[in-house]
Design an enzyme around this catalytic site. Structure first.
Site, PDB file in Angstrom:
ATOM      1  N   GLU A  33      -4.122  -7.738  10.318  1.00  0.00           N
ATOM      2  CA  GLU A  33      -2.961  -7.466  11.191  1.00  0.00           C
ATOM      3  C   GLU A  33      -2.675  -8.672  12.052  1.00  0.00           C
ATOM      4  OE1 GLU A  33      -3.482  -3.795  13.323  1.00  0.00           O
ATOM      5  OE2 GLU A  33      -3.648  -2.630  11.502  1.00  0.00           O
ATOM      6  N   HIS A  56       1.268  -0.646  13.409  1.00  0.00           N
ATOM      7  CA  HIS A  56       0.154  -0.071  14.177  1.00  0.00           C
ATOM      8  C   HIS A  56       0.677   0.621  15.447  1.00  0.00           C
ATOM      9  CE1 HIS A  56      -4.429  -0.612  14.968  1.00  0.00           C
ATOM     10  NE2 HIS A  56      -4.003   0.517  15.519  1.00  0.00           N
ATOM     11  N   ARG A 100      -7.230   3.076   9.957  1.00  0.00           N
ATOM     12  CA  ARG A 100      -7.579   1.655   9.976  1.00  0.00           C
ATOM     13  C   ARG A 100      -7.322   1.007   8.629  1.00  0.00           C
ATOM     14  NH1 ARG A 100      -7.186   1.518  14.380  1.00  0.00           N
ATOM     15  NH2 ARG A 100      -8.500   0.733  16.046  1.00  0.00           N
TER      16      ARG A 100
END
Ligand SMILES: NC(=O)c1ccc[n+]([C@@H]2O[C@H](COP(=O)([O-])OP(=O)(O)OC[C@H]3O[C@@H](n4cnc5c(N)ncnc54)[C@H](O)[C@@H]3O)[C@@H](O)[C@H]2O)c1
Ligand SMILES: O=C(O)[C@H](O)COP(=O)(O)O
Length: 526
Positions: free
Chosen positions: A261, A279, A232
């Protein structure tokens, strides 16, 4: 018909069970604006997301029917779990389905970092041929420090061992035994940070892990260390990473996740030592199918009130214990409901006692059911998820105790409620073939099934009282299905508990209260 709203891209195959369900209407709307999401959520019974949809308090505020949020993946940091819990919304995730994909992605990133593959690719397709510039390092013999040796960390460790790396791990919950089984050296945080040629983080993002890797921690690292984050954004302080790369301390960093993000034109991307993916850890066909199947099944179970397993905001119950506790759940809830209705006043303390064989199990889930039952008599929208929170919020003390005495039953649950006015207790058990039974109210032994409309009367033990009660009910057309009486001594205090076929009006209750010898009359609905 349950409305299931899906707001992030999920595998078609994975959600097939939802699409096939006759009692479900699936609404798939991705890339919603906040306004659109606020509108759609109002009528949804379930919401399915990945990491993109931000399920904030503002969104949950609008959710009037929402029972469950399904996260098709592991991390739930995009969901305001605390608010969901307060609102009694179950949050479930799919913790196992993307483990291998994420471990493989991390491994791919580690090799790419060691051999400068992204940089060399970019240069080569631009017509350059810079063999000297992209000399890499081998993984063999290097130390990989894994921070967080859970599902993904462990799978990564196995792969690193196969590549003849030394693997060292820090995880406060890692046992010596598990470390040994994985062939991993267990270390404290500083030791793990100081030893790594590669350092990779695989913890969730929490208050404790936010900026776990910060300026001070970069100071402890070996010069030339390579850093990976496929867990993360936010676990590593991005500003501190930038400085550590610029200073030469860090030779390279591979990032799949970012504090914000999408990260846009992040300053880190101006550094040639940084490689990045958007991601993608869980983005494989297999992982997406797995997580969507898992979460769809869980959501269906929850909507249909069937047992489920991966709730993030409920304690997890092993399947074996769940099957032992299941028959007691209804008894526990009914006892809580019953006790709360016979005690007037504001709840102060709920003491639950488990006796007999049941006392040997983890009975916390039954305490929750008792709490749910008791609070639902006083508050609206109480459920299994939010009951402990609501009790805490109202300053209600919960005392849970176990007794080795069996009180004449194989197992017994006793619920004692203390309010600002008085205290009363109710005990119950499960009888073979008869199901839940109430066996005692205060000191009075009785035997009645806790269901339907009940009438609880405290009175003096004197001739004619039972007849007078029967006559009043008869006059009002109320049929008595069963009746139990209890007393401690002749002529003393006594109780009556009647099953009646329908509810009472205020008028009937008033008439009963006026009868000679009657101390109190309470209608109980279970
Ligand atoms: N990039 C991706 O697409 C992707 C995919 C899946 C998961 N993830 C992230 O990876 C994380 C880990 O996933 P997992 O399935 O391995 O979870 P997991 O729960 O199995 O493992 C997490 C481990 O971190 C440990 N931990 C917790 N706090 C710690 C601390 N302060 N220091 C050290 N260790 C600590 C826990 O004990 C646990 O063993 C998830 O929380 C998620 O955020 C990212
Ligand atoms: O926590 C996870 O499971 C991963 O970060 C995957 O996120 P995604 O579902 O948005 O790919």
């Amino acid at each position: 018909m349950y409305r299931v709203l899906i707001t992030d891209p999920l595998s078609d195959l994975g959600i097939q069970k939802l699409l096939d369900a006759k009692d479900v209407e699936v609404i798939r709307k991705t890339d919603l604006t906040l306004e659109e999401l606020l509108l759609e959520i109002e009528s949804a019974d379930a919401l399915l997301v990945r990491s993109q949809t931000k399920v904030t308090a503002e969104v949950l505020e609008k959710a009037r029917r929402l029972k469950v949020i399904g996260r098709a993946g592991v991390g739930v940091d995009n969901i305001d779990v605390a608010t969901a819990t307060k609102k009694g919304i179950i949050v479930v995730n799919a913790p196992d389905g993307n483990t291998i994909s994420t471990a493989e992605h991390t491994f791919a990133m580690m090799i790419a970092l060691a051999r400068n593959i992204p940089q060399a690719y970019r240069s080569t397709i631009q017509g350059e041929w810079k063999r000297k510039e992209f000399v890499g390092i081998e993984l063999k013999g290097k130390t990989l420090s894994i921070i967080g040796l859970g599902r993904i960390g462990s799978e990564l460790a196995k792969r690193a061992k196969a590549f003849h790396m030394n693997v060292i791990a820090f995880d406060p919950y890692l046992s010596e035994d598990r470390a040994k089984k994985l062939g991993v050296q267990k270390a404290d945080f500083k030791e793990a940070i100081m030893s790594g040629d590669f350092i990779t983080v695989h913890t969730p993002l929490t208050k404790e892990t936010r900026h776990l890797i910060n300026r001070e921690v970069f100071e402890w690292m070996k010069p030339g260390v390579r850093i990976l984050n496929c867990a993360r954004g936010g676990i590593i302080d991005e500003d501190a990473l930038y400085e550590a790369i610029q200073s030469g301390k860090v030779a390279g960093a591979a990032l799949d996740v970012f504090e914000t993000e999408p990260p846009g034109h992040h300053p880190l991307f101006s550094l040639p030592q940084v490689i990045a993916t958007p991601h993608l850890g869980a983005s494989t066909i297999e992982a997406q199918e797995n997580v969507a199947i898992d979460v769809s099944e869980e959501v269906l179970h929850i909507l249909r009130n069937e047992p489920f397993k991966n709730a993030v905001n409920l304690p997890s119950i092993p399947a074996e214990l769940q099957s032992k506790l299941q028959p007691y759940q209804s008894l526990a809830e009914k006892l809580g409901q019953f006790a709360a209705q016979i005690v007037p006043g504001a709840l102060e303390t709920i003491t639950v006692t488990f006796a007999g064989e049941i006392a040997e199990w983890d009975i916390a889930p039954l305490t929750r059911m008792i709490l749910k039952g008791a609070l639902s008599c006083h508050l609206s929208d109480v459920n299994y998820v939010n009951a402990p929170h609501l009790a805490k919020q109202r300053g209600i003390q919960i005392i849970e105790q176990k007794s080795s005495k069996n009180y004449g039953f194989t197992q017994l649950i006793r619920v004692e409620i203390t309010t600002d006015q008085e205290q009363k207790s109710v005990s119950g058990t499960l009888l073979n073939g008869l199901g839940p039974r109430i066996t005692k109210i205060n000191q009075y032994s009785i035997d009645i099934s806790p269901e339907g409309h009940l009438l609880f009367i405290q009175h003096k033990d004197q001739p004619g009282t039972i007849g007078r009660v029967g006559t009043v009910l008869g006059n009002y057309g109320i049929n008595i299905a069963t009746m139990q009486v209890g007393r401690k001594e002749i002529g003393g205090q006594a109780i009556m508990l009647l099953h009646i076929d329908k509810g009472l009006t205020a008028d009937i209750l008033h008439t009963l209260k006026q009868l000679d010898g009657i101390d109190s009359v309470t209608e109980i609905v279970l």
